[in-house]
Design a protein around this motif. Structure first.
Motif, PDB file in Angstrom:
ATOM      1  N   GLY A 179       0.685  -1.276   0.146  1.00  0.00           N
ATOM      2  CA  GLY A 179       0.094  -0.013   0.069  1.00  0.00           C
ATOM      3  C   GLY A 179       0.862   1.189   0.228  1.00  0.00           C
ATOM      4  N   VAL A 180       0.525   2.399   0.907  1.00  0.00           N
ATOM      5  CA  VAL A 180       1.142   3.538   0.868  1.00  0.00           C
ATOM      6  C   VAL A 180       1.419   3.611   2.393  1.00  0.00           C
ATOM      7  CG1 VAL A 180       0.482   4.558  -1.331  1.00  0.00           C
ATOM      8  CG2 VAL A 180      -0.845   5.049   0.804  1.00  0.00           C
ATOM      9  N   ALA A 183       0.991   5.401   5.355  1.00  0.00           N
ATOM     10  CA  ALA A 183      -0.155   6.394   5.638  1.00  0.00           C
ATOM     11  C   ALA A 183       0.015   7.236   7.197  1.00  0.00           C
ATOM     12  CB  ALA A 183      -1.490   5.553   5.947  1.00  0.00           C
ATOM     13  N   GLY A 235       3.208   8.747   2.121  1.00  0.00           N
ATOM     14  CA  GLY A 235       2.773   8.629   0.768  1.00  0.00           C
ATOM     15  C   GLY A 235       3.526   7.795  -0.104  1.00  0.00           C
ATOM     16  N   ASP A 236       4.864   7.384   0.378  1.00  0.00           N
ATOM     17  CA  ASP A 236       5.693   6.328  -0.364  1.00  0.00           C
ATOM     18  C   ASP A 236       5.048   5.194  -0.428  1.00  0.00           C
ATOM     19  OD1 ASP A 236       7.367   8.223  -0.688  1.00  0.00           O
ATOM     20  OD2 ASP A 236       8.734   7.587   0.588  1.00  0.00           O
ATOM     21  N   PRO A 237       4.820   4.387  -1.645  1.00  0.00           N
ATOM     22  CA  PRO A 237       4.544   3.006  -1.787  1.00  0.00           C
ATOM     23  C   PRO A 237       5.345   2.176  -1.355  1.00  0.00           C
ATOM     24  CG  PRO A 237       5.494   3.869  -3.783  1.00  0.00           C
ATOM     25  CD  PRO A 237       5.658   5.139  -2.985  1.00  0.00           C
ATOM     26  N   ALA A 256      -1.656   1.948   4.208  1.00  0.00           N
ATOM     27  CA  ALA A 256      -3.161   2.025   3.892  1.00  0.00           C
ATOM     28  C   ALA A 256      -3.043   2.244   2.329  1.00  0.00           C
ATOM     29  CB  ALA A 256      -3.839   3.109   4.443  1.00  0.00           C
ATOM     30  N   ASP A 257      -4.417   2.348   1.784  1.00  0.00           N
ATOM     31  CA  ASP A 257      -4.538   2.370   0.379  1.00  0.00           C
ATOM     32  C   ASP A 257      -4.174   3.778  -0.232  1.00  0.00           C
ATOM     33  OD1 ASP A 257      -5.220  -0.294   0.185  1.00  0.00           O
ATOM     34  OD2 ASP A 257      -7.100   0.178   0.568  1.00  0.00           O
ATOM     35  N   GLN A 258      -4.398   4.841   0.643  1.00  0.00           N
ATOM     36  CA  GLN A 258      -4.219   6.168   0.315  1.00  0.00           C
ATOM     37  C   GLN A 258      -4.096   6.808   1.581  1.00  0.00           C
ATOM     38  OE1 GLN A 258      -7.504   7.188  -2.166  1.00  0.00           O
ATOM     39  NE2 GLN A 258      -8.738   7.578   0.033  1.00  0.00           N
ATOM     40  N   VAL A 259      -3.376   8.042   1.147  1.00  0.00           N
ATOM     41  CA  VAL A 259      -3.168   9.006   2.587  1.00  0.00           C
ATOM     42  C   VAL A 259      -2.981  10.612   1.994  1.00  0.00           C
ATOM     43  CG1 VAL A 259      -0.620   8.981   2.319  1.00  0.00           C
ATOM     44  CG2 VAL A 259      -1.702   9.599   4.500  1.00  0.00           C
ATOM     45  N   GLU A 260      -3.344  11.475   2.444  1.00  0.00           N
ATOM     46  CA  GLU A 260      -3.160  12.871   2.277  1.00  0.00           C
ATOM     47  C   GLU A 260      -2.085  13.383   3.278  1.00  0.00           C
ATOM     48  OE1 GLU A 260      -5.435  17.141   2.948  1.00  0.00           O
ATOM     49  OE2 GLU A 260      -6.743  15.611   2.531  1.00  0.00           O
TER      50      GLU A 260
END
Length: 430
Positions: free
Chosen positions: A342-343, A345, A383-385, A416-420
């Motif tokens: 994922g990334v 988070a 944010g890094d994969p 997680a799958d995504q993050v801000e």
């Protein structure tokens, strides 16, 4: 003193005379701790006006020694940070600004808890002397434009007593008391201009942007009130700054950055803070020119040369510039791997800093001895994969058993799958 407590408890502004009476009583021991504590609690709840904050700052400043740097030519510029994890900003920043011909007389502190101190990092370099006499300090800044030392003499003794009582009366996070504490010591150091890096987020003293903004405004306002050129930058501390956390590791990253090989976030913060210092020091017409000139000090090697000269001046082993193994080295390097793809988070600065502390890289109590070799090197940032089994970080330890550190890392890291991803620079208070 009862009258002073009563006035502040009921929301009145304290006069210069009342604040002078209070600070004098603290220093001379004529006001008992319980009455000092009562006033601190009244200030905590009622706050202080801009005039009160400036007055308290100057009274605490006047309670001790003050450095006279008037014999050093040029505009003397300093930087202060409210502290964070992986925050070695002062070291490359001071060298780069000094390389522009701006004198940087930097009086720094030690770390306590998970926030590392600049002096502790420098002492990872064998032989580096943080204690200089006032004459040595002034001479070194005059000659080479840079010195980074511990406090000389008895600076703001009232603040030491007040801070100790704030710590045990739950009034540490009072913005007027924080601001007057910081500024009394910085003004006493004799600098002409000051840039303050106010951290915000999970690993910062101020967790919310509103609180960080209020502190930044209080600091700059005190500077204005007493005639000190002062700006504050609010920067993010939700994740550690840079990639390395730990004393010797952060010296490595400082030198890497000065060689043009440092992490992007650390470089960005250094250039942001440094561009203000370049303008204040009269070496740049605007921030853009300041940033360009600072970048040039890395490209032409002058900042690295300035840092090497600092190490030599203060008795350190200058071989560290090319050979990091002259500093203490950890026995074990242990990979901390991703448990899913994922990334990244969550990389909570607070928990990462505590993990470095329990390894021996920080102090839980003021008298704790540091292990300069230990720490954490990040391979991923927010944010890094990441892929399952991929190392997120490496733990540097002198003990094979690191369960306490691993538990803290487990709490502070999430995929997680995504993050801000938060911005590094939130805002500037000029």
């Amino acid at each position: 003193m009862l009258d002073v407590i009563d006035r502040k408890r009921n929301g009145h502004q304290l006069s210069d005379q009342e604040l002078a009476f209070f600070v004098q009583g603290v220093v001379e021991g004529t006001i008992p701790d319980y009455q000092i504590s009562a006033l601190l609690m009244a200030i905590y709840f009622q706050g202080m006006t801009d005039e009160e904050q400036a007055s308290l700052t100057m009274k605490m400043l006047a309670s001790g020694d003050q450095l006279d740097l008037s014999t050093i030519s040029g505009v003397k510029v300093d930087k202060h940070s409210t502290g964070g994890v992986g925050d070695k900003t002062s070291l490359p920043l001071a060298a780069m600004v000094a390389a522009l011909g701006i004198p940087v007389p930097m009086i720094s502190g030690r770390g306590l808890g998970h926030t590392g101190g600049t002096l502790d990092k420098l002492e990872a370099i064998p032989g580096y002397r943080i204690a200089l006499s006032e004459a040595e300090f002034i001479n070194q800044v005059s000659q080479d434009g840079l010195a980074i030392v511990g406090a000389t003499g008895e600076v703001a003794p009232a603040d030491k007593k007040i801070y100790a009582l704030r710590d045990v009366t739950d009034t540490v996070d009072s913005i007027p008391l924080i601001a007057s504490s910081i500024m009394s010591k910085k003004i006493a150091s004799g600098t002409d201009a000051l840039v303050i890096d106010v951290k915000t987020g999970a690993g910062a003293f101020m967790k919310t942007l509103d609180d960080s903004r209020a502190l930044a405004k209080a600091l700059v306002t005190i500077g204005q009130q007493v005639g000190l050129d002062c700006n504050a930058i609010i920067s993010d501390m939700n994740q550690p700054l840079g990639n390395k956390i730990g004393n010797a590791l952060e010296i490595e990253e400082t030198i890497d950055l000065l060689k043009g090989q440092g992490p992007a976030d650390l470089l960005e913060l250094v250039l942001t803070l440094g561009s203000y210092m370049a303008v204040m020091g009269g070496k740049a017409a605007d921030l853009e020119q300041g940033r360009a000139k600072l970048s040039q000090t890395i490209e032409d090697g002058s900042a690295l040369a300035k840092f090497k000269q600092l190490v030599i001046d203060q008795g350190g082993d200058a071989r560290v510039i090319e050979d990091y193994t002259v500093m203490p080295q950890a026995k074990y390097k242990i990979a901390y791997q991703a448990n899913r793809s994922g990334v990244l988070a969550k990389l909570t600065a607070d928990e990462i800093g505590k993990a470095a502390m329990v390894l021996g890289g920080g102090r839980q109590q003021a008298e704790d001895q540091l292990d300069y070799a230990v720490g954490i090197e990040l391979h991923k940032k927010l944010g890094d994969p990441v892929e399952t089994g991929e190392p997120i970080l490496t733990i540097y330890s002198n003990q094979p058993e690191i369960q306490d550190a691993l538990a803290l890392l487990d709490d502070g890291i999430e995929i997680a799958d995504q993050v801000e991803v938060p911005d590094l620079i939130h805002e500037v208070i000029e």
